[in-house]
Design a protein around this motif. Structure first.
Motif, PDB file in Angstrom:
ATOM      1  N   ALA A  99     -48.426 -31.483  -4.988  1.00  0.00           N
ATOM      2  CA  ALA A  99     -47.355 -32.491  -4.882  1.00  0.00           C
ATOM      3  C   ALA A  99     -46.228 -32.012  -3.959  1.00  0.00           C
ATOM      4  O   ALA A  99     -45.532 -32.815  -3.345  1.00  0.00           O
ATOM      5  N   ALA A 100     -46.046 -30.700  -3.875  1.00  0.00           N
ATOM      6  CA  ALA A 100     -44.954 -30.155  -3.048  1.00  0.00           C
ATOM      7  C   ALA A 100     -45.403 -29.866  -1.619  1.00  0.00           C
ATOM      8  O   ALA A 100     -44.624 -29.369  -0.810  1.00  0.00           O
ATOM      9  N   GLY A 101     -46.674 -30.160  -1.313  1.00  0.00           N
ATOM     10  CA  GLY A 101     -47.154 -29.952   0.059  1.00  0.00           C
ATOM     11  C   GLY A 101     -47.692 -28.554   0.317  1.00  0.00           C
ATOM     12  O   GLY A 101     -47.808 -28.145   1.477  1.00  0.00           O
ATOM     13  N   GLY A 102     -48.005 -27.804  -0.738  1.00  0.00           N
ATOM     14  CA  GLY A 102     -48.589 -26.466  -0.550  1.00  0.00           C
ATOM     15  C   GLY A 102     -50.049 -26.560  -0.124  1.00  0.00           C
ATOM     16  O   GLY A 102     -50.706 -27.570  -0.362  1.00  0.00           O
ATOM     17  N   GLU A 103     -50.522 -25.476   0.515  1.00  0.00           N
ATOM     18  CA  GLU A 103     -51.914 -25.481   0.993  1.00  0.00           C
ATOM     19  C   GLU A 103     -52.823 -24.866  -0.060  1.00  0.00           C
ATOM     20  O   GLU A 103     -52.627 -23.703  -0.438  1.00  0.00           O
ATOM     21  N   PRO A 104     -53.849 -25.611  -0.500  1.00  0.00           N
ATOM     22  CA  PRO A 104     -54.733 -25.074  -1.548  1.00  0.00           C
ATOM     23  C   PRO A 104     -55.363 -23.739  -1.169  1.00  0.00           C
ATOM     24  O   PRO A 104     -55.509 -22.864  -2.025  1.00  0.00           O
ATOM     25  N   LYS A 105     -55.682 -23.543   0.094  1.00  0.00           N
ATOM     26  CA  LYS A 105     -56.371 -22.287   0.427  1.00  0.00           C
ATOM     27  C   LYS A 105     -55.451 -21.055   0.324  1.00  0.00           C
ATOM     28  O   LYS A 105     -55.915 -19.929   0.314  1.00  0.00           O
ATOM     29  N   LYS A 106     -54.157 -21.319   0.212  1.00  0.00           N
ATOM     30  CA  LYS A 106     -53.225 -20.197  -0.004  1.00  0.00           C
ATOM     31  C   LYS A 106     -52.861 -20.045  -1.489  1.00  0.00           C
ATOM     32  O   LYS A 106     -51.855 -19.414  -1.820  1.00  0.00           O
ATOM     33  N   VAL A 107     -53.662 -20.670  -2.355  1.00  0.00           N
ATOM     34  CA  VAL A 107     -53.373 -20.583  -3.793  1.00  0.00           C
ATOM     35  C   VAL A 107     -54.273 -19.551  -4.447  1.00  0.00           C
ATOM     36  O   VAL A 107     -55.479 -19.510  -4.171  1.00  0.00           O
TER      37      VAL A 107
END
Ligand code: LLP
Length: 425
Positions: A99-107
């Protein structure tokens, strides 16, 4: 309290008689948005991030902000826009990142009790790495991935058995803690991970605790992790990244933790000497990125002098600021404006019906009813740990950026709290 005495409040300073954050008067914010009110400095968060970036200059690094420290969307957005990834511990946190625009691959996904549903959700989102905390979890994660026709990138969280010398509730890397895989079991766990069809080993990780104020626990843990990397790679399993967790402390009350850049200079001296300096690194800082960027503004509701104690009753409580009740934690409390009231020693307490509802004990304050106070170092583990106890709505939050105040969370109403509840008919 003079500006010089404000512990760890880098973007907070007195301008004349007014306490300001960046270019805004805190009292103006309290009047405009009400109290209790959390106020964060964006510049302070970016300063803290900058210290890590300096420490890793010229190295391969992914910073994954440990969002449990403060998971408000506006805060996540600041870190996402600065290129950070996120360390999550639940499916709910993953939804917040997206929701905040973070990148899934950096999770990266930490935590001892991931459910199958959360594993599936994270695999479908395409996260970068699962930090697996037990051998049983390896089996379940592999099965879930195979069921989806996917391969889960994994790192095993090692419990290096070092004492972080912090509060027992926030020590995580000792033998008696529930976290990670014991050092002695790690190599076998990696062999098992490498043999499972739904997993791909990508890294190793550890996190030894929180509010760490010394460098020796980090240096000890690093030695143990590097010994393990050597042994795991000798067994034919390549380790792509080393994730060294979070945990760096902040100044609450004159604490003197190492600065992030100085700490990493020392850690890189060790890494370079052992030939690991060119690896890919990840870190998971939480508190040290946001803790001293935030304050909680509150109003003095009543003064109640007593025979044994004087109480200063404020409109913030343990539901807003749970750390004193949970860990006997110290947060500095300062006045937003100079006052003519006579100084006295108070226990600063909230309105909640518990004796544990205290925010500060034996504090010298010159206050009167209606005065405004700031509880400092409230950017980490306050809003994210807040509750609705006593049906108190969660406070509003404002993010200050120079001369602009962004409301990033509206004050919660009773109706918000009752949403989803049902009468029995
Ligand atoms: N990575 C993992 C796997 C963690 O469990 C934690 C924090 C962090 C990173 C971030 O640690 P930090 O850099 O924030 O120290 N509620 C407590 C703190 C609990 C910390 C839990 N784990 C408090 O208010 O002091």
């Amino acid at each position: 309290m003079t500006a010089e005495q404000l512990p760890g409040a880098p973007r907070i300073a007195w301008r004349g008689d007014d306490l300001c954050m960046e270019n805004l008067r805190l009292a103006d914010l309290a009047h405009a948005y009400g109290t209790p009110l959390f106020v964060y400095s964006k510049a302070s968060m970016l300063d803290a991030l900058g210290a890590y970036q300096r420490g890793f200059a010229g190295r391969k690094l992914q910073i994954c902000y440990a969002m449990k420290a403060n998971s408000s969307l506006g805060v996540l957005q600041v870190f996402a826009q600065a290129g950070c990834g996120f360390d999550i511990v639940s499916g709910g946190e993953l939804e917040r990142v997206l929701a905040a625009g973070g990148e899934p691959k950096k999770v990266i996904f930490s935590g001892v009790g991931k459910t199958r549903a959360e594993m599936k959700q994270a695999l479908q989102a395409g996260i970068g790495c699962f930090n697996v905390e037990s051998e049983a979890e390896l089996e379940v994660l592999s099965a879930v991935a195979v069921g989806l026709g996917a391969v889960a990138p994994v790192s095993i969280r090692v419990n290096p058995d070092v004492d972080p010398k912090t509060h027992p509730y926030i020590s995580t890397g000792l033998k008696g803690n529930k976290f990670g895989v014991a050092q002695e079991r790690t190599l076998d766990a990696y062999r098992r991970a490498a043999s499972l069809p739904g997993l791909k080993v990508v890294g190793i990780d550890c996190h030894i605790g929180s509010q760490i104020t010394e460098d020796s626990p980090y240096l000890d843990a690093m030695d143990r992790i590097l010994d393990l990397v050597t042994a795991i790679e000798a067994a034919g399993i390549p380790i792509h990244h080393i994730d060294f967790g979070g945990g760096l402390g902040i100044n609450y009350n004159g604490d003197t933790p190492p600065q992030a850049d100085a700490l990493w200079m020392q850690l890189f001296a060790k890494l370079d000497s052992r030939g690991f300096g060119n690896r890919h690194f990840m870190i998971e800082p939480g508190r040290s990125l946001v803790g001293n960027a935030g304050v909680c503004l509150t109003e003095v509701l009543y003064l109640k002098p007593g025979e044994l104690k004087n109480f200063c009753i404020i409109d913030a409580a343990m539901n807003d600021l749970p750390r004193p009740a949970m860990y006997q934690a110290f947060h500095a409390i300062v006045q937003l404006a100079t006052s003519t009231a006579a100084p006295s020693t108070y226990d600063v307490v909230g309105p909640i019906c518990e004796s544990g509802d205290w925010i500060g004990r034996d504090r010298e304050l010159a206050v009167q009813q209606g005065d405004l106070l700031a509880v400092l170092s409230a950017g980490a583990y306050c809003m994210s740990m807040s509750s609705n106890y006593n049906t108190r709505g969660r406070a509003a939050e404002v993010l200050v950026d120079g001369t602009t105040a962004h409301v990033i969370r509206e004050r919660e109403s009773a109706a918000d709290q009752m949403r989803g509840e049902k009468l029995i008919g």
